[in-house]
Write a protein that holds these residues in place. Sequence first.
Motif, PDB file in Angstrom:
ATOM      1  N   LEU A 185       0.902  -1.079  -0.008  1.00 24.00           N
ATOM      2  CA  LEU A 185       0.028  -0.067   0.026  1.00 24.00           C
ATOM      3  C   LEU A 185       0.967   1.203  -0.093  1.00 24.00           C
ATOM      4  CD1 LEU A 185      -2.972  -0.985   2.585  1.00 24.00           C
ATOM      5  CD2 LEU A 185      -2.670  -1.077   0.026  1.00 24.00           C
ATOM      6  N   SER A 186       0.804   1.867  -0.921  1.00 24.57           N
ATOM      7  CA  SER A 186       1.600   3.406  -1.118  1.00 24.57           C
ATOM      8  C   SER A 186       0.565   4.450  -0.333  1.00 24.57           C
ATOM      9  CB  SER A 186       1.583   3.746  -2.521  1.00 24.57           C
ATOM     10  OG  SER A 186       2.505   2.726  -3.343  1.00 24.57           O
ATOM     11  N   VAL A 187       1.075   4.813   0.629  1.00 31.52           N
ATOM     12  CA  VAL A 187       0.309   5.778   1.507  1.00 31.52           C
ATOM     13  C   VAL A 187       0.836   7.153   1.503  1.00 31.52           C
ATOM     14  CG1 VAL A 187       1.215   5.028   3.907  1.00 31.52           C
ATOM     15  CG2 VAL A 187      -0.948   5.971   3.664  1.00 31.52           C
ATOM     16  N   SER A 188       0.099   7.961   1.376  1.00 32.67           N
ATOM     17  CA  SER A 188       0.444   9.374   1.606  1.00 32.67           C
ATOM     18  C   SER A 188      -0.060   9.894   2.927  1.00 32.67           C
ATOM     19  CB  SER A 188      -0.305  10.163   0.738  1.00 32.67           C
ATOM     20  OG  SER A 188      -1.988  10.234   0.652  1.00 32.67           O
ATOM     21  N   GLY A 189       0.691  10.867   3.332  1.00 30.44           N
ATOM     22  CA  GLY A 189       0.429  11.554   4.634  1.00 30.44           C
ATOM     23  C   GLY A 189      -0.932  12.070   5.084  1.00 30.44           C
ATOM     24  N   LEU A 190      -1.270  12.813   3.801  1.00 34.44           N
ATOM     25  CA  LEU A 190      -2.708  13.376   3.977  1.00 34.44           C
ATOM     26  C   LEU A 190      -3.894  12.232   4.048  1.00 34.44           C
ATOM     27  CD1 LEU A 190      -2.551  16.752   1.836  1.00 34.44           C
ATOM     28  CD2 LEU A 190      -2.364  16.253   4.342  1.00 34.44           C
ATOM     29  N   TRP A 191      -3.712  11.015   3.323  1.00 36.79           N
ATOM     30  CA  TRP A 191      -4.459  10.104   3.519  1.00 36.79           C
ATOM     31  C   TRP A 191      -4.625   9.694   4.679  1.00 36.79           C
ATOM     32  CZ3 TRP A 191      -5.260   5.271   4.757  1.00 36.79           C
ATOM     33  CH2 TRP A 191      -6.610   4.582   4.327  1.00 36.79           C
ATOM     34  N   MET A 192      -3.430   9.196   5.535  1.00 33.23           N
ATOM     35  CA  MET A 192      -3.652   8.849   6.742  1.00 33.23           C
ATOM     36  C   MET A 192      -4.112   9.646   7.717  1.00 33.23           C
ATOM     37  SD  MET A 192       0.395   7.096   7.339  1.00 33.23           S
ATOM     38  CE  MET A 192       1.107   8.190   6.540  1.00 33.23           C
ATOM     39  N   LYS A 193      -3.866  11.146   7.499  1.00 26.70           N
ATOM     40  CA  LYS A 193      -4.606  11.990   8.694  1.00 26.70           C
ATOM     41  C   LYS A 193      -6.015  11.966   8.404  1.00 26.70           C
ATOM     42  CE  LYS A 193      -2.850  15.931   9.571  1.00 26.70           C
ATOM     43  NZ  LYS A 193      -2.289  17.439   9.405  1.00 26.70           N
ATOM     44  N   HIS A 194      -6.684  11.792   7.359  1.00 27.28           N
ATOM     45  CA  HIS A 194      -7.987  12.055   7.160  1.00 27.28           C
ATOM     46  C   HIS A 194      -8.785  10.692   6.947  1.00 27.28           C
ATOM     47  CE1 HIS A 194      -7.347  16.316   6.754  1.00 27.28           C
ATOM     48  NE2 HIS A 194      -6.708  16.121   5.776  1.00 27.28           N
ATOM     49  N   HIS A 195      -8.182   9.657   7.263  1.00 29.14           N
ATOM     50  CA  HIS A 195      -8.854   8.236   7.031  1.00 29.14           C
ATOM     51  C   HIS A 195      -8.347   7.438   8.205  1.00 29.14           C
ATOM     52  CE1 HIS A 195     -10.455   9.163   3.057  1.00 29.14           C
ATOM     53  NE2 HIS A 195      -9.686  10.072   2.652  1.00 29.14           N
ATOM     54  N   LEU A 196      -8.746   7.789   9.355  1.00 25.45           N
ATOM     55  CA  LEU A 196      -7.984   7.087  10.504  1.00 25.45           C
ATOM     56  C   LEU A 196      -8.716   5.779  10.607  1.00 25.45           C
ATOM     57  CD1 LEU A 196      -5.998   6.812  12.644  1.00 25.45           C
ATOM     58  CD2 LEU A 196      -7.627   8.158  14.177  1.00 25.45           C
ATOM     59  N   ALA A 197     -10.382   5.917  10.356  1.00 30.78           N
ATOM     60  CA  ALA A 197     -11.037   4.542  10.469  1.00 30.78           C
ATOM     61  C   ALA A 197     -10.560   3.508   9.391  1.00 30.78           C
ATOM     62  CB  ALA A 197     -12.552   4.970  10.514  1.00 30.78           C
ATOM     63  N   ASP A 198     -10.482   4.284   8.270  1.00 30.42           N
ATOM     64  CA  ASP A 198     -10.184   3.085   7.126  1.00 30.42           C
ATOM     65  C   ASP A 198      -8.797   2.347   7.537  1.00 30.42           C
ATOM     66  OD1 ASP A 198     -12.277   3.122   5.561  1.00 30.42           O
ATOM     67  OD2 ASP A 198     -11.630   5.171   4.531  1.00 30.42           O
ATOM     68  N   LEU A 199      -7.705   3.366   8.174  1.00 34.63           N
ATOM     69  CA  LEU A 199      -6.359   2.834   8.316  1.00 34.63           C
ATOM     70  C   LEU A 199      -6.650   1.908   9.550  1.00 34.63           C
ATOM     71  CD1 LEU A 199      -3.284   3.259   7.857  1.00 34.63           C
ATOM     72  CD2 LEU A 199      -3.485   5.051   9.677  1.00 34.63           C
ATOM     73  N   ASN A 200      -7.496   2.138  10.351  1.00 35.08           N
ATOM     74  CA  ASN A 200      -7.536   1.120  11.333  1.00 35.08           C
ATOM     75  C   ASN A 200      -8.135  -0.271  11.045  1.00 35.08           C
ATOM     76  OD1 ASN A 200      -6.284   2.735  13.637  1.00 35.08           O
ATOM     77  ND2 ASN A 200      -8.151   3.565  14.112  1.00 35.08           N
TER      78      ASN A 200
END
Length: 327
Positions: free
Chosen positions: A161-176
């Motif tokens: 998974l190529s993950v960007s910082g802004l995606w992590m910041k705004h998609h915490l539920a998906d990340l979890n």
Amino acid sequence: MRPIKHFIIIAIICFAFNAYGQANYTKITNYKPYYAWAHLYPQDWIVLRSFENAGRSYYLMVNPQTLVTKIADAGFYQIKPASLAQLREKFSDMPYVKALAKAESQSVMIQDAGIERGMPQETGISLTADLCPSHRPLDRRIFTDIINGFRQVERPVPIALSVSGLWMKHHLADLNWLKELQAKRQINITWVNHSFTHRVSPSSPLKTNFLLEPGTDINYEVLETEKLMLTNGLMPSVFFRFPGLVSDQQLVYKITGFGLIPVGTDAWLAKGQQPQAGSIVLIHGNGNEPVGVNDFINLLRQKAPSIAKKQWLLYDLRETVEEAEVR
């Protein structure tokens, strides 16, 4: 005294790790590139980063043979500081160093520089899904379908998974949710750095777009993404994917100068590129590219008989790159 010491060590380790099996480093300071040879018999490691967290010192390290990364307490290893160039010379016959050189040799293209293919022993692909900044939720079909499709033959199922910082910041539920799948050993994720802001202009030409946009702080884009990975309990890999797959030779060498291996693709499904044996396949999992996801789901259905016979599998990006460089 020894049983008590062991109990204390185990307790510390259990406290440091979250429910998903990876420590959260929530008080990171002084995070920076730091290169060294780390030795603890019988395995040598290459140190790429150093940082402090809650008053303790740590290193981010890579195994030059397997490309696996880990975080180690600074006191566990014998450390010999060196330049990255010196380390590349010392470990020149190792897959990690060979992969860096291979990526640099393919650095002149404005799009899709870096490693495009692996070399699995059997027919199959390495699946990579990009998580660029998006207002849409994670396309969870990718993950439920590969889990169901490979349930009887491959578990956990590898995916990068190529993950960007802004995606992590705004998609915490998906990340979890992704971390929970990994904790349950349904998927095995290689976390690829995709830059922090994923800068893009709809009107600029490629030569001044994405990370080539004037004023881009490449140190911020690389290091802040790694820090946020660690804060969220993710293990940064040694791979980097350029936003838009856009770069120039100078930018490629900046990325390899961080000890990171640029990863391209020879099969971006949404663009109609068909995967071959050993392909590094690209789809977008951020909800912005349903066509590519649909194409991959159709591919899984077509390959179902071969999957059942273990004649078509998904490969861990680290392992397929390692194997390609060994050969």
